[in-house]
Design an enzyme around this catalytic site. Sequence first.
Site, PDB file in Angstrom:
ATOM      1  N   HIS A   1      -5.146  -4.895  -1.841  1.00  0.00           N
ATOM      2  CA  HIS A   1      -4.646  -3.542  -2.053  1.00  0.00           C
ATOM      3  C   HIS A   1      -5.748  -2.556  -1.710  1.00  0.00           C
ATOM      4  O   HIS A   1      -6.920  -2.825  -1.983  1.00  0.00           O
ATOM      5  CB  HIS A   1      -4.216  -3.341  -3.511  1.00  0.00           C
ATOM      6  CG  HIS A   1      -3.322  -2.155  -3.680  1.00  0.00           C
ATOM      7  ND1 HIS A   1      -3.815  -0.890  -3.845  1.00  0.00           N
ATOM      8  CD2 HIS A   1      -1.974  -2.057  -3.663  1.00  0.00           C
ATOM      9  CE1 HIS A   1      -2.789  -0.054  -3.937  1.00  0.00           C
ATOM     10  NE2 HIS A   1      -1.667  -0.728  -3.826  1.00  0.00           N
TER      11      HIS A   1
ATOM     12  N   ASP B   1       3.918  -6.686  -4.811  1.00  0.00           N
ATOM     13  CA  ASP B   1       4.971  -7.108  -3.895  1.00  0.00           C
ATOM     14  C   ASP B   1       5.062  -8.613  -3.747  1.00  0.00           C
ATOM     15  O   ASP B   1       6.087  -9.138  -3.329  1.00  0.00           O
ATOM     16  CB  ASP B   1       4.767  -6.445  -2.526  1.00  0.00           C
ATOM     17  CG  ASP B   1       5.106  -4.974  -2.609  1.00  0.00           C
ATOM     18  OD1 ASP B   1       6.005  -4.647  -3.389  1.00  0.00           O
ATOM     19  OD2 ASP B   1       4.456  -4.172  -1.945  1.00  0.00           O
TER      20      ASP B   1
END
Length: 434
Positions: free
Chosen positions: A310, A368
């Site tokens: 991320h 996700d």
Amino acid sequence: MADTIHSRTATLRIEDREIELPILSGTLGPDVIDIRKLYAESGMFTFDPGFTSTASCSSAITYIDGDEGELLYRGYPIEQLAERSHFLEVCYLLLYGDLPSAEKLADFEFRITRHTMLHEQMQYFFRGFRRDAHPMATMVGVVGAMSAFYHDSTDITDPWQREVAAIRMIAKMPTIAAWAYKYSIGQPFIYPRNDLDYASNFLHMCFATPCETHNVDPILTRAMDRIMMLHADHEQNASTSTVRLAGSSGANPFACIAAGIACLWGPAHGGANQATLEMLREIGRIERIPEFIARAKDKNDPFRLMGFGHRVYKNFDPRAKVMKQSADEVLDLLGVRDNPLLQVAKELERIALEDDYFVSKKLYPNVDFYSGIILEAMGFPTAMFTPIFAVSRTVGWIAQWKEMIADPTQKIGRPRQLYVGAGRRDHVEVENRG
Ligand code: CMC
């Protein structure tokens, strides 16, 4: 809003000149150096592709501490909201700044529920798409087209119209996503049911048919509601920045949110949940995992482990922790733990969390990774994963858009560039070109 108290300055030395730049402090997070006057005073721009060191605005909505793995909506930790709140309450919080009283919440829920239907003529708009259109393509088109259907909420200078546009988009987005799905599989559109809560209504519109009764399991509703809460906002990510940039020109809110949906579609952003499942399918068997881990580490191979890493979190994504718990509940309920794809996911997660490359680069599974697993288990096709992210993020986009419009320091977004092309040269007639 951007002019918080500042008494400290940073000194920038450019050759023999010194320029004093104010330092601004927010309530949490790093201070920022205010460079708004830099060009006027130095004749120079800053260079920051990807905005890795640039705050593009000030905002009071969401705070992320990537090193600590902390996410706050209006000051409230995401873990507490995920445990004790529900999506529409979180929508109210993001839009209006505080958790609602019971009366205000009931009124908000009433307003959202009464706007869930689409203008009937929008059906023909859906029917204009090819059946095999990706639901994100349909959503970009349909949401952009809302500006052609709801003229009475496109005047951005009118606070009431802005409010109506916000309510309309939060209310109608599940209907739009569900209908994009129904259209893609050739089934009849299912109208919203206002006796159901937001998440149940969405699941109902996706999985019911007119032929038989469809009851939504409360565990699935809870999991969907959590997916929505966890994705509701994430400060100045790519799609939100896109919405702000589009809105900074004065574009109407439906056009701005359509731009956000287009940006979200990319695999480095909201498309990662779909890309994760496609990757798991490509890996296929536990024995093939080492081959893919090796590819992810290979600098000459563009392959990346989807659902890992991320830009902001360099610690476990706090949303991923909650989502992992939801994934366990859903897999138990549906009795699909033996699904080979999910076994690959579990093993991949275990290896990546121990492997030196991923540990040293702090590449943890992100939200996700787990949302893809849950949605797969619920029976959604991978193409619907990103539309569900879009449904959830709509409130964040709108809250950020409304904040921007109301900010007196707001200007049209207009980045500069470092030009590296040809210098000035004269036109040459075609017959004389080499
Ligand atoms: N697999 C393998 N290596 C990776 C990965 C990955 N998923 N992510 C980052 N790296 C490596 C990268 O090669 C680089 O290595 P080096 O320093 O040796 O060059 C290092 O880690 C830092 O990567 P970066 O590209 O500078 O990091 P970034 O902050 O620009 O990228 C990211 C963040 C999310 C785009 C990236 O981690 C990625 O592509 N992940 C996979 C896609 C994904 O899951 N995206 C969803 C993000 S969460 C949902 C959302 O917010 O939309």
